[in-house]
Design a protein around this motif. Structure first.
Motif, mmCIF file in Angstrom:
data_model
loop_
_atom_site.group_PDB
_atom_site.id
_atom_site.type_symbol
_atom_site.label_atom_id
_atom_site.label_comp_id
_atom_site.label_asym_id
_atom_site.label_seq_id
_atom_site.Cartn_x
_atom_site.Cartn_y
_atom_site.Cartn_z
ATOM 1 N N PHE A 95 -18.563 -3.846 -13.972
ATOM 2 C CA PHE A 95 -18.718 -2.601 -13.919
ATOM 3 C C PHE A 95 -17.644 -1.853 -14.835
ATOM 4 C CE2 PHE A 95 -20.191 -4.861 -10.059
ATOM 5 C CZ PHE A 95 -21.298 -4.448 -9.945
ATOM 6 N N ALA A 96 -18.091 -0.713 -15.242
ATOM 7 C CA ALA A 96 -16.853 -0.110 -16.045
ATOM 8 C C ALA A 96 -16.647 1.308 -15.643
ATOM 9 C CB ALA A 96 -17.761 0.262 -17.654
ATOM 10 N N LEU A 97 -15.311 1.547 -15.801
ATOM 11 C CA LEU A 97 -14.873 2.954 -15.642
ATOM 12 C C LEU A 97 -13.915 3.428 -16.546
ATOM 13 C CD1 LEU A 97 -14.813 5.220 -13.205
ATOM 14 C CD2 LEU A 97 -13.080 3.790 -12.254
ATOM 15 N N GLY A 98 -14.059 4.492 -17.045
ATOM 16 C CA GLY A 98 -13.212 4.976 -17.909
ATOM 17 C C GLY A 98 -11.921 5.335 -17.391
ATOM 18 N N ARG A 99 -10.936 5.487 -18.291
ATOM 19 C CA ARG A 99 -9.404 5.958 -17.905
ATOM 20 C C ARG A 99 -8.949 7.189 -18.464
ATOM 21 N NH1 ARG A 99 -5.082 1.714 -19.077
ATOM 22 N NH2 ARG A 99 -3.838 3.703 -18.989
ATOM 23 N N PRO A 100 -8.897 8.407 -17.978
ATOM 24 C CA PRO A 100 -8.666 8.276 -16.537
ATOM 25 C C PRO A 100 -10.021 8.641 -15.721
ATOM 26 C CG PRO A 100 -8.005 10.371 -17.555
ATOM 27 C CD PRO A 100 -8.412 9.601 -18.840
ATOM 28 N N TRP A 101 -10.063 8.091 -14.600
ATOM 29 C CA TRP A 101 -11.219 8.455 -13.679
ATOM 30 C C TRP A 101 -11.099 9.885 -12.778
ATOM 31 C CZ3 TRP A 101 -8.293 4.094 -13.404
ATOM 32 C CH2 TRP A 101 -7.534 3.977 -12.135
ATOM 33 N N ARG A 107 -12.791 4.694 -5.927
ATOM 34 C CA ARG A 107 -13.119 4.384 -4.607
ATOM 35 C C ARG A 107 -14.743 4.078 -4.225
ATOM 36 N NH1 ARG A 107 -10.359 8.096 -2.424
ATOM 37 N NH2 ARG A 107 -11.954 9.514 -2.244
ATOM 38 N N SER A 108 -15.348 5.109 -4.787
ATOM 39 C CA SER A 108 -16.974 5.126 -4.827
ATOM 40 C C SER A 108 -17.419 3.793 -5.243
ATOM 41 C CB SER A 108 -17.463 6.311 -5.161
ATOM 42 O OG SER A 108 -18.871 6.227 -5.239
ATOM 43 N N LEU A 109 -16.832 3.582 -6.454
ATOM 44 C CA LEU A 109 -17.398 2.204 -7.033
ATOM 45 C C LEU A 109 -17.063 0.998 -6.301
ATOM 46 C CD1 LEU A 109 -18.651 0.972 -9.515
ATOM 47 C CD2 LEU A 109 -16.647 1.397 -10.812
ATOM 48 N N LEU A 110 -15.932 0.848 -5.910
ATOM 49 C CA LEU A 110 -15.442 -0.107 -5.146
ATOM 50 C C LEU A 110 -16.258 -0.309 -3.908
ATOM 51 C CD1 LEU A 110 -11.457 -0.030 -5.400
ATOM 52 C CD2 LEU A 110 -12.988 -2.072 -5.897
ATOM 53 N N GLU A 111 -16.550 0.613 -3.247
ATOM 54 C CA GLU A 111 -17.266 0.793 -2.045
ATOM 55 C C GLU A 111 -18.788 0.122 -2.320
ATOM 56 O OE1 GLU A 111 -17.057 4.790 -0.695
ATOM 57 O OE2 GLU A 111 -15.530 4.346 0.660
ATOM 58 N N ARG A 112 -19.364 0.774 -3.522
ATOM 59 C CA ARG A 112 -20.654 -0.053 -3.680
ATOM 60 C C ARG A 112 -20.629 -1.294 -4.121
ATOM 61 N NH1 ARG A 112 -21.797 3.004 -7.906
ATOM 62 N NH2 ARG A 112 -22.020 1.288 -9.466
ATOM 63 N N VAL A 113 -19.712 -1.690 -5.216
ATOM 64 C CA VAL A 113 -19.920 -3.186 -5.234
ATOM 65 C C VAL A 113 -19.384 -3.912 -4.396
ATOM 66 C CG1 VAL A 113 -19.843 -2.397 -7.784
ATOM 67 C CG2 VAL A 113 -17.565 -3.141 -6.579
ATOM 68 N N LEU A 114 -18.447 -3.761 -3.402
ATOM 69 C CA LEU A 114 -17.971 -4.711 -2.280
ATOM 70 C C LEU A 114 -18.977 -4.396 -1.041
ATOM 71 C CD1 LEU A 114 -14.174 -4.172 -2.474
ATOM 72 C CD2 LEU A 114 -15.503 -6.219 -3.578
ATOM 73 N N GLY A 115 -19.787 -3.548 -1.090
ATOM 74 C CA GLY A 115 -20.665 -3.281 0.022
ATOM 75 C C GLY A 115 -19.974 -2.833 1.428
ATOM 76 N N VAL A 116 -18.792 -2.176 0.961
ATOM 77 C CA VAL A 116 -18.210 -1.463 2.220
ATOM 78 C C VAL A 116 -18.276 0.040 2.232
ATOM 79 C CG1 VAL A 116 -16.665 -3.451 2.361
ATOM 80 C CG2 VAL A 116 -15.953 -1.546 1.090
ATOM 81 N N SER A 117 -18.139 0.585 3.571
ATOM 82 C CA SER A 117 -17.867 2.018 3.585
ATOM 83 C C SER A 117 -16.595 2.838 4.131
ATOM 84 C CB SER A 117 -19.211 2.458 4.179
ATOM 85 O OG SER A 117 -19.415 2.107 5.495
ATOM 86 N N HIS A 118 -15.891 1.912 4.504
ATOM 87 C CA HIS A 118 -14.670 2.308 5.103
ATOM 88 C C HIS A 118 -13.447 2.888 4.310
ATOM 89 C CE1 HIS A 118 -13.550 -2.002 4.197
ATOM 90 N NE2 HIS A 118 -12.521 -1.793 4.225
ATOM 91 N N LEU A 119 -13.414 2.523 2.856
ATOM 92 C CA LEU A 119 -12.578 3.133 2.112
ATOM 93 C C LEU A 119 -12.165 4.584 2.058
ATOM 94 C CD1 LEU A 119 -13.051 0.663 -1.162
ATOM 95 C CD2 LEU A 119 -11.317 0.163 0.894
ATOM 96 N N ALA A 120 -13.395 5.297 1.812
ATOM 97 C CA ALA A 120 -13.105 6.661 1.843
ATOM 98 C C ALA A 120 -12.404 7.212 2.907
ATOM 99 C CB ALA A 120 -14.558 7.343 1.872
ATOM 100 N N GLN A 121 -12.702 6.788 4.384
ATOM 101 C CA GLN A 121 -12.202 7.476 5.710
ATOM 102 C C GLN A 121 -10.549 6.950 5.544
ATOM 103 O OE1 GLN A 121 -15.155 5.436 5.837
ATOM 104 N NE2 GLN A 121 -16.484 6.931 6.164
#
Length: 126
Positions: A95-101, A107-121
Motif C-alpha cells: 500500500f502506498a501513502l505520500g508524505r506528508p499525509w 491510521r485509516s489505512l492501517l485499520e483497513r489493511v490490518l482488519g481492525v477498528s480500534h486504532l481511531a478510538q
C-alpha cells in the motif's frame, strides 16, 4: 513495525497510530532485519522509501525470502497523491501513502489493511 532512518517519520507514525497498537520501531532496514532475526513478530510494516532505495529494495526482497505475508505500507515524499490513492486497490500486500499525509489517513489505512477498528478510538484518548 515502523522502518525509517528519519526520527520525524517514526514520531509521526507513532502520533498517528496512538495507543491503538504496539509499535516496534527500527532505525532502517538493517535494524529491522536484526529485529526480525531475533523473532520479533509483526502484523505489518510501515516502510519509509525515502532512505537509500537500494537498501530498501533489498530489504523488501528479504521479506519475501522470510515468507513475510503481512501488509507493507510504503511511505514516500515522491508519491503523487492521485497515484497513491489508487495503489491500495491494486494489491493485497503493498500500500502506498505520500508524505506528508493528512491527519487520520495513515491510521485509516492501517485499520483497513490490518482488519481492525480500534486504532481511531485509542488515538483520540488523552
Amino acid at each position: 513495525m515502523v522502518v525509517s532512518e528519519a526520527p520525524e517519520v517514526r514520531l509521526a507514525v507513532a502520533r498517528e497510530v496512538g495507543l491503538g497498537a504496539r509499535l516496534v520501531t527500527s532505525l532502517g532496514a538493517t535494524s529491522a532485519d536484526r529485529r526480525l532475526d531475533t523473532g520479533v513478530a509483526v502484523d505489518g510494516l510501515v516502510l519509509d522509501l525515502d532512505a537509500d532505495r537500494r537498501v530498501v529494495s533489498d530489504f523488501l526482497c528479504r521479506l519475501v525470502d522470510r515468507g513475510f505475508h503481512g501488509p507493507r505500507i510504503l511511505l514516500s515524499s515522491g508519491f503523487r497523491p492521485e497515484a497513491s490513492a489508487t495503489f491500495p486497490t491494486a494489491c493485497h500486500t503493498h500500500f502506498a501513502l505520500g508524505r506528508p499525509w493528512r491527519a487520520g489517513q495513515l491510521r485509516s489505512l492501517l485499520e483497513r489493511v490490518l482488519g481492525v477498528s480500534h486504532l481511531a478510538q485509542s488515538a483520540s484518548r488523552p
